[in-house]
Design an enzyme around this catalytic site. Structure first.
Site, PDB file in Angstrom:
ATOM      1  N   SER A   1       0.826  -1.207   0.000  1.00 30.89           N
ATOM      2  CA  SER A   1       0.000   0.000   0.000  1.00 30.89           C
ATOM      3  C   SER A   1       0.857   1.253   0.000  1.00 30.89           C
ATOM      4  O   SER A   1       0.327   2.351  -0.046  1.00 30.89           O
ATOM      5  CB  SER A   1      -0.922  -0.012   1.219  1.00 30.89           C
ATOM      6  OG  SER A   1      -0.211  -0.382   2.365  1.00 30.89           O
TER       7      SER A   1
ATOM      8  N   HIS B   1      -2.524  -2.877  -6.398  1.00 27.65           N
ATOM      9  CA  HIS B   1      -2.978  -2.548  -5.048  1.00 27.65           C
ATOM     10  C   HIS B   1      -4.497  -2.638  -4.914  1.00 27.65           C
ATOM     11  O   HIS B   1      -5.233  -1.791  -5.451  1.00 27.65           O
ATOM     12  CB  HIS B   1      -2.479  -1.137  -4.669  1.00 27.65           C
ATOM     13  CG  HIS B   1      -2.833  -0.752  -3.275  1.00 27.65           C
ATOM     14  ND1 HIS B   1      -3.130   0.530  -2.906  1.00 27.65           N
ATOM     15  CD2 HIS B   1      -2.956  -1.504  -2.146  1.00 27.65           C
ATOM     16  CE1 HIS B   1      -3.418   0.560  -1.621  1.00 27.65           C
ATOM     17  NE2 HIS B   1      -3.322  -0.661  -1.139  1.00 27.65           N
TER      18      HIS B   1
ATOM     19  N   GLU C   1      -5.439  -0.132  -7.782  1.00 28.13           N
ATOM     20  CA  GLU C   1      -4.426   0.817  -8.256  1.00 28.13           C
ATOM     21  C   GLU C   1      -3.346   0.054  -9.012  1.00 28.13           C
ATOM     22  O   GLU C   1      -2.870  -0.976  -8.543  1.00 28.13           O
ATOM     23  CB  GLU C   1      -3.758   1.535  -7.068  1.00 28.13           C
ATOM     24  CG  GLU C   1      -4.518   2.738  -6.570  1.00 28.13           C
ATOM     25  CD  GLU C   1      -3.768   3.458  -5.450  1.00 28.13           C
ATOM     26  OE1 GLU C   1      -3.461   4.648  -5.621  1.00 28.13           O
ATOM     27  OE2 GLU C   1      -3.511   2.832  -4.407  1.00 28.13           O
TER      28      GLU C   1
ATOM     29  N   ASN D   1      -3.814   6.073  -0.684  1.00 28.99           N
ATOM     30  CA  ASN D   1      -3.303   6.265   0.677  1.00 28.99           C
ATOM     31  C   ASN D   1      -2.616   7.610   0.879  1.00 28.99           C
ATOM     32  O   ASN D   1      -2.536   8.100   2.005  1.00 28.99           O
ATOM     33  CB  ASN D   1      -2.368   5.116   1.060  1.00 28.99           C
ATOM     34  CG  ASN D   1      -3.170   3.860   1.374  1.00 28.99           C
ATOM     35  OD1 ASN D   1      -4.259   3.954   1.942  1.00 28.99           O
ATOM     36  ND2 ASN D   1      -2.659   2.712   0.993  1.00 28.99           N
TER      37      ASN D   1
END
Ligand code: CAA
Length: 291
Positions: free
Chosen positions: A119, A140, A152, A190
């Site tokens: 992440s 991801h 992602e 994130n």
């Protein structure tokens, strides 16, 4: 060569969710972990989550049974080697991920594509320690994997176009949607989500609001499905802290400093839902704020 057989390293919450969606999309899956009980728990949760989808009419019983039959579990990392695609979903620690790719190296097929579900860790750096940085990418998934639409896609500096296109195709076959991020700390989701969660912890730390007010404000005030503290417990406070540290170290900007209260919770072992306690206590029928 197409992708049909997928190896997944790590059978925790993310690895088991990833195995779930690949198997339902018709891929043969080898799911590996170093702990037997983690593999057993993963199969139980995959079955329970697929049952939930059957009950809601989203998956037929026959498709569930076929998907479960396509997942093979193993303690032996070597069995992950002879696959078309590897998805590493081990703990969010760079040394662990590096060691996995190193151990896997000699057992890979020449065409095997390597991916990490990290992440936040640099894809370019992870890729540089393998024999195939051009066939290495970040893939991801979001938690809970069977429900969340987004994946992602993160290219390392050396990733070639063919690998990128193949993975775009994989995401499509999984019935999900991709967003492409450049390889900078914590990527897109994130980079934006964790500072918001960290700010929610500061809001609690400074006494601006209590746990319930903060979560209620963001849930009802901005239509988020979960409040930020509830979401932090769901993700895991250790993971949230690790990502804040990657942002802080990688971008060298004090605006990313982790809230001391977040650090304290992690030091206490209050990691959220997975340990039964975080910003909420999950011991009773309903979650109750811990402060
Ligand atoms: N497997 C399969 N299906 C599941 C599931 C699972 N693990 N968990 C929930 N579902 C399904 C339910 O069966 C239900 O299906 P229907 O729509 O057909 O009814 C649906 O998902 C909604 O679930 P619930 O009704 O039980 O609960 P809810 O409405 O409260 O939704 C939630 C739960 C989907 C988790 C929702 O609260 C949510 O979207 N929360 C935010 C999640 C989020 O932001 N995730 C990203 C975290 S960041 C991340 O993952 C990146 C990182 O690197 C840290």
């Amino acid at each position: 060569m197409g992708i049909e057989k997928v190896g997944i390293v790590g059978a925790g919450q993310m690895g088991s969710g990833i195995a779930h969606v690949f198997a339902l999309a018709g891929y043969d899956v080898v799911l590996q972990d170093i702990e037997e009980f983690v593999l057993t728990r993963a199969m139980e949760s995959i079955r329970a989550n697929m049952d939930r989808q059957v009950k809601r009419g989203k998956v037929s019983e026959a498709d569930r049974d076929a998907a479960l039959g396509r997942i093979r579990i193993t303690l032996d990392l070597r069995e992950v080697g002879p696959t078309d695609l590897v998805v590493e979903a081990a703990s969010e620690r760079e040394t662990i991920k590096q060691a996995i790719f190193e151990d896997l190296g000699p057992h890979l097929r020449p065409h095997t594509i390597l991916t990490s579900n990290t992440s936040s860790i640099s894809i370019t750096r992870l890729a540089s320690r393998t024999d195939r940085p051009e066939k290495f990418m970040g893939l991801h998934f979001m938690n809970p994997v069977p429900v969340m639409q987004l994946v992602e896609l993160i290219r390392g500096i050396a990733t070639d176009e063919e690998t990128f296109r193949m993975l775009e195709g994989v995401v499509e076959r999984l019935g999900k949607t991709s967003a492409t991020s450049e390889d900078f700390p914590a990527f897109i989701v994130n980079r934006i989500l964790m500072p918001m969660i960290n700010e929610a912890v500061y809001t609690l730390y400074e006494g601006v609001g209590n746990v319930r007010s903060i979560d209620r404000a963001m849930k009802l005030g901005t239509n988020h499905p979960m409040g930020p503290l509830e979401l932090a417990d769901f993700i895991g406070l250790d993971t949230c802290l690790a990502i804040m540290n990657v942002l802080h170290d990688g971008l060298a900007d004090t605006k990313y400093r982790p809230c001391p209260l977040l650090t304290k919770y992690v030091e206490a072992g209050w990691l959220g839902r997975k340990t039964g306690r975080g910003f909420y206590d999950y011991g009773g029928d309903e979650p109750v704020p811990t402060r």
